[in-house]
Motif scaffolding. Structure first.
Motif, mmCIF file in Angstrom:
data_model
loop_
_atom_site.group_PDB
_atom_site.id
_atom_site.type_symbol
_atom_site.label_atom_id
_atom_site.label_comp_id
_atom_site.label_asym_id
_atom_site.label_seq_id
_atom_site.Cartn_x
_atom_site.Cartn_y
_atom_site.Cartn_z
ATOM 1 N N GLU A 369 -19.524 35.161 -32.951
ATOM 2 C CA GLU A 369 -19.046 34.971 -34.192
ATOM 3 C C GLU A 369 -19.636 33.600 -34.978
ATOM 4 O OE1 GLU A 369 -14.692 34.357 -36.747
ATOM 5 O OE2 GLU A 369 -14.832 33.268 -34.679
ATOM 6 N N ALA A 370 -19.772 32.711 -34.045
ATOM 7 C CA ALA A 370 -20.509 31.398 -34.641
ATOM 8 C C ALA A 370 -22.016 31.635 -34.830
ATOM 9 C CB ALA A 370 -20.301 30.367 -33.646
ATOM 10 N N LEU A 371 -22.537 32.689 -34.051
ATOM 11 C CA LEU A 371 -23.884 32.834 -34.193
ATOM 12 C C LEU A 371 -24.276 34.004 -35.325
ATOM 13 C CD1 LEU A 371 -24.883 32.840 -30.473
ATOM 14 C CD2 LEU A 371 -25.974 31.536 -32.009
ATOM 15 N N SER A 372 -23.337 34.450 -35.855
ATOM 16 C CA SER A 372 -23.517 35.594 -36.939
ATOM 17 C C SER A 372 -23.886 34.848 -37.892
ATOM 18 C CB SER A 372 -22.160 36.224 -37.312
ATOM 19 O OG SER A 372 -21.130 35.353 -37.681
ATOM 20 N N VAL A 373 -23.706 33.345 -38.154
ATOM 21 C CA VAL A 373 -24.262 32.613 -39.290
ATOM 22 C C VAL A 373 -25.955 32.960 -39.398
ATOM 23 C CG1 VAL A 373 -24.652 30.203 -39.992
ATOM 24 C CG2 VAL A 373 -22.292 30.514 -39.011
ATOM 25 N N TYR A 374 -26.390 32.801 -38.143
ATOM 26 C CA TYR A 374 -28.045 32.977 -38.112
ATOM 27 C C TYR A 374 -28.527 34.582 -37.817
ATOM 28 C CZ TYR A 374 -26.805 28.097 -36.882
ATOM 29 O OH TYR A 374 -26.325 26.817 -36.821
ATOM 30 N N GLU A 375 -27.719 35.408 -37.154
ATOM 31 C CA GLU A 375 -27.989 36.582 -36.735
ATOM 32 C C GLU A 375 -27.078 37.731 -37.355
ATOM 33 O OE1 GLU A 375 -29.147 39.716 -36.642
ATOM 34 O OE2 GLU A 375 -30.773 39.031 -35.565
ATOM 35 N N PRO A 376 -26.791 38.174 -38.409
ATOM 36 C CA PRO A 376 -25.479 38.732 -38.999
ATOM 37 C C PRO A 376 -25.495 40.168 -38.089
ATOM 38 C CG PRO A 376 -26.981 38.644 -40.492
ATOM 39 C CD PRO A 376 -27.674 37.755 -39.346
ATOM 40 N N TYR A 377 -26.516 40.769 -37.742
ATOM 41 C CA TYR A 377 -26.514 42.009 -37.320
ATOM 42 C C TYR A 377 -26.487 42.260 -35.932
ATOM 43 C CZ TYR A 377 -27.677 43.765 -42.039
ATOM 44 O OH TYR A 377 -27.441 44.253 -43.388
ATOM 45 N N ASP A 378 -26.854 41.458 -35.120
ATOM 46 C CA ASP A 378 -26.696 41.653 -33.836
ATOM 47 C C ASP A 378 -26.943 40.103 -32.983
ATOM 48 O OD1 ASP A 378 -26.744 42.504 -30.991
ATOM 49 O OD2 ASP A 378 -29.092 42.907 -31.075
ATOM 50 N N PRO A 379 -25.699 39.378 -33.392
ATOM 51 C CA PRO A 379 -25.498 38.183 -32.769
ATOM 52 C C PRO A 379 -25.437 37.705 -31.148
ATOM 53 C CG PRO A 379 -23.579 38.669 -33.682
ATOM 54 C CD PRO A 379 -24.640 39.887 -34.232
ATOM 55 N N GLY A 380 -25.007 39.004 -30.641
ATOM 56 C CA GLY A 380 -25.235 38.879 -29.216
ATOM 57 C C GLY A 380 -26.429 38.748 -28.311
ATOM 58 N N LYS A 381 -27.550 39.062 -29.180
ATOM 59 C CA LYS A 381 -28.900 39.107 -28.669
ATOM 60 C C LYS A 381 -29.245 37.570 -28.458
ATOM 61 C CE LYS A 381 -31.930 39.469 -32.688
ATOM 62 N NZ LYS A 381 -33.035 40.327 -32.948
ATOM 63 N N LEU A 382 -28.475 36.627 -29.128
ATOM 64 C CA LEU A 382 -28.822 35.204 -29.117
ATOM 65 C C LEU A 382 -27.715 34.452 -27.963
ATOM 66 C CD1 LEU A 382 -29.292 34.345 -32.888
ATOM 67 C CD2 LEU A 382 -30.893 35.026 -31.268
ATOM 68 N N VAL A 383 -26.857 35.130 -27.522
ATOM 69 C CA VAL A 383 -25.718 34.524 -26.579
ATOM 70 C C VAL A 383 -26.813 34.115 -25.376
ATOM 71 C CG1 VAL A 383 -23.711 34.812 -25.305
ATOM 72 C CG2 VAL A 383 -23.994 35.369 -27.814
ATOM 73 N N ASN A 384 -26.305 32.909 -24.985
ATOM 74 C CA ASN A 384 -26.782 32.440 -23.664
ATOM 75 C C ASN A 384 -25.565 32.031 -22.747
ATOM 76 O OD1 ASN A 384 -28.608 31.845 -21.702
ATOM 77 N ND2 ASN A 384 -29.169 29.726 -22.612
ATOM 78 N N ASN A 385 -25.512 32.575 -21.650
ATOM 79 C CA ASN A 385 -24.410 32.277 -20.739
ATOM 80 C C ASN A 385 -24.833 31.287 -19.606
ATOM 81 O OD1 ASN A 385 -22.687 33.938 -21.950
ATOM 82 N ND2 ASN A 385 -23.747 35.926 -20.999
ATOM 83 N N THR A 386 -25.856 30.612 -19.686
ATOM 84 C CA THR A 386 -26.399 29.906 -18.674
ATOM 85 C C THR A 386 -27.166 28.762 -19.240
ATOM 86 O OG1 THR A 386 -28.338 31.419 -18.188
ATOM 87 C CG2 THR A 386 -26.460 31.343 -16.510
ATOM 88 N N VAL A 387 -27.569 27.784 -18.647
ATOM 89 C CA VAL A 387 -28.112 26.716 -19.426
ATOM 90 C C VAL A 387 -29.834 27.151 -19.579
ATOM 91 C CG1 VAL A 387 -29.384 24.369 -19.212
ATOM 92 C CG2 VAL A 387 -26.843 24.722 -18.668
#
Length: 637
Positions: A369-387
């Protein structure tokens, strides 16, 4: 399918000249040695840019704004192919000793230094790297990338020479004056004109990956000496050995890169000329200029993406870009707050040492949800679960984030409101006993000059307060300075919980540990006096140091670093957030899958290897090309 580019370049040049009003300032194209780049059928790539180059002296700057020029005009010892593999560059071969402390590079024949008009100045020789090492490690030259000689890879005598030269300038900084060190004491030497040797203080299995940084680029000693303080002051006071020559540059007006006719690998340079026109409104007018046929690349902002995709012309030209795993964004807890009393830093200091409290916050953040600010169509591709971002480092096709128990985090989302409330309830009882008062103020600053950050912070404020309750926490959002934000806020510890970022310096897990080392200005956890936090910190330090000592088995090395990274995630010392969005969505007649690729260094800024096409890819074409490039197989239905 994309079509070959057949472009009326001469007509385009006239149009640009009329629009920019810079005809009288263009270089004289009648009397130079670069005629091919200006012929009527030359392949020309036209762009707009809004951030101006500040320094052409590539030995002192590592700013991406500056290195977009450097990457194209100065070659390194090694190159990269389009999949990120290291391949020969100016060095045609190399070898190292068994202990990986001595590296020998053999230069190829026919490498030339040329001036801005393409006139040959001389041969590129091994001493050019010796001269560069002496220049970069001399504190008087104030380079911002000297650290690459002592971070990860440690070149003999480099830091000692830097400390000695700095002590001459700033003796007050040293309680004990460093012993005298000569430039010749630096462990970079020319055995002969074609043989270059690096001597390191300790084994370095990833040494090749540091060599495409600006501080390891060559410079002609003779030219550097004759130029004196004028070196890099403008495009006429630099020599070039790369695929392109900076043939013209007027700040806040235009940059012209032309194909280097003396380039050793010129058969792989398919674009004859790159013209970058300055416009402070480039981000706003780019799509319009692209539609008019005046430029070949435009970045499409997230807030306008939906509108443009609804328009046929634009939707046929818009596509995504390769996810940028060169930077990792993560939210850090500040264990040594130093902000104003009104935001209750002492209360935060008591709360943040509670692991359940940190985990409650970690589990409350919906990153998509927070990353949809930058990537409204596929924000999940920006999510990073590790450092360490997936795709940043791998061995034989196995990604670093799949090593050890780190893989547990790679495939899971930390967002879980039920878990967040369980951790909150556990923490509340413990925090009451510790004398914490509620609601706990959480100071979350943002940089107002960064597009989207304000909206992101308010999204996370809403998530945290909704999940944990305003009787438990109160998120205080504050705009930091839009100039000098890093020093004024992050490095000064004027935050409770804030997004930070880190970029890789080389191809090894060790580079991703640096934000958490003792002199870090991220979480300040080494300054924490809580026994439990200190214990985690000490264990992490030992694990990290032990991993660093493993140099003869990369798999064991990666396993060991993965265990250290897992530890800080297990104890919620940091909350991984995202990778870098990069250009996001673009219209671009270059196919980025053809260019050099690397998740570190400057290689991916090069135009070498790229063709210019008549059209930009659309979404479908891009996804197909991306899957082929990333070797992703379609799932069977």
């Amino acid at each position: 399918m994309m079509k070959r580019k057949l472009k009326a370049s001469a007509l385009f040049m006239v149009m640009v000249l009329l629009l920019t009003g810079c005809y009288a300032k263009l270089p004289d194209i009648e009397n130079h040695t670069l005629d091919d780049a200006y012929r009527s059928d030359a392949v020309v790539y036209n762009t707009l840019y809004a951030s101006e180059v500040t320094n052409l002296n590539y030995l002192v700057t590592s700013s991406p704004v500056d290195t977009v020029i450097t990457a194209n005009v100065i070659d390194a010892l090694v190159d990269y192919d389009n999949e990120g593999n290291i391949v020969p560059g100016l060095a045609e071969s190399w070898e190292c000793t068994e202990d990986m402390c001595t590296w020998v590079f053999h230069l190829r024949n026919g490498i030339k230094w040329v001036d801005y008009e393409g006139n040959v100045y001389g041969e590129v020789v091994a001493d050019d790297w010796v001269a560069a090492a002496e220049y970069v490690n001399n504190a008087a030259n104030e380079t911002d990338c000297q650290y690459m000689y002592c971070t990860g890879s440690v070149v003999k005598g480099a830091q000692e020479y830097y400390d000695y030269t700095r002590s001459l300038l700033h003796p007050e900084e040293y309680d004990v004056k460093p012993k005298k060190v000569e430039p010749s004491d630096i462990g970079v030497m020319a055995y002969d004109d074609k043989t270059l040797i690096y001597k390191l203080d300790k084994p370095c299995p990833f040494f090749l990956s540091v060599l495409s940084y600006t501080s390891y680029l060559p410079v002609s000693r003779k030219y550097l000496k004759s130029s004196g303080t004028m070196f890099g002051k403008d495009y006429k006071n630099v020599l070039y050995n790369g695929a392109y020559i900076l043939h013209y540059f007027q700040p806040l007006e235009k940059q012209i890169l032309v194909k280097n006719p003396n380039y050793w690998d010129r058969d792989k340079v398919y674009i004859d000329r790159v013209e970058n026109v300055y416009d402070s409104e480039a981000a706003t007018i780019g799509v319009e200029r692209y539609e008019e046929g005046l430029i070949d690349k435009a970045v499409v902002s997230a807030d306008k993406l939906e509108r443009y995709l609804s328009m046929r012309f634009h939707s046929d030209e818009i596509h995504g870009t390769i996810p940028d795993c060169s930077y990792s964004y993560f939210y850090v807890f500040n264990f040594a707050p130093s902000y104003n009393e009104e935001n209750e830093p002492e209360n935060w200091r008591k709360a943040v040492v509670n692991e359940n409290f940190r985990k409650a916050i970690m589990c409350s953040i919906d990153r998509e949800e927070a990353l949809s600010v930058y990537e409204p169509y596929d924000p999940g591709k920006l999510v990073n679960n590790t450092v360490t971002p997936p795709g940043a480092i791998s061995i034989d096709g196995k990604d670093y984030t799949k090593f050890g128990k780190l893989g547990y985090y790679t495939g899971r989302d930390s967002y879980n409101r039920n878990d967040a409330r369980i951790y909150r309830d556990l923490a509340k009882r413990q925090l009451n006993e510790a004398g914490v008062t509620f609601p706990i103020k959480i100071l979350m600053p943002y940089n107002p000059s960064v597009v989207g950050w304000k909206q992101e912070v308010f999204t996370i404020k809403k998530q945290l307060e909704h999940s944990l309750g305003t009787d438990f926490i109160e998120v205080v959002v504050e705009a930091g300075s839009d100039t000098g934000f890093l020093n004024a806020v992050q490095r000064s510890g004027k935050f409770s919980f804030m997004k930070c970022r880190w970029g890789a310096d080389y191809e090894d897990p060790k580079t991703w540990t640096e934000p958490f080392e003792e002199e870090d200005d991220y979480s300040f956890w080494h300054q924490c006096e809580d026994e439990k936090v200190k214990e985690v910190c000490e264990i992490w330090e030992k694990q990290k140091d032990n991993a660093s000592e493993i140099t003869d088995d990369e798999n064991l090395r990666f396993e060991a670093f993965a265990e250290a990274e897992r530890l800080i995630l297990d104890h919620a010392i940091v909350v991984p957030f995202s990778i870098m969005i990069g250009d996001g969505y673009v219209m671009d007649k270059i196919n980025e899958f053809e260019r050099e690729y690397s998740s570190y260094g400057i290689a991916k800024q090069r135009y070498k290897g790229c063709h210019l096409y008549e059209d930009s890819m659309d979404m479908e074409e891009y996804q197909k090309a991306y899957k082929e490039w990333a070797h992703i197989e379609d799932e069977e239905e």
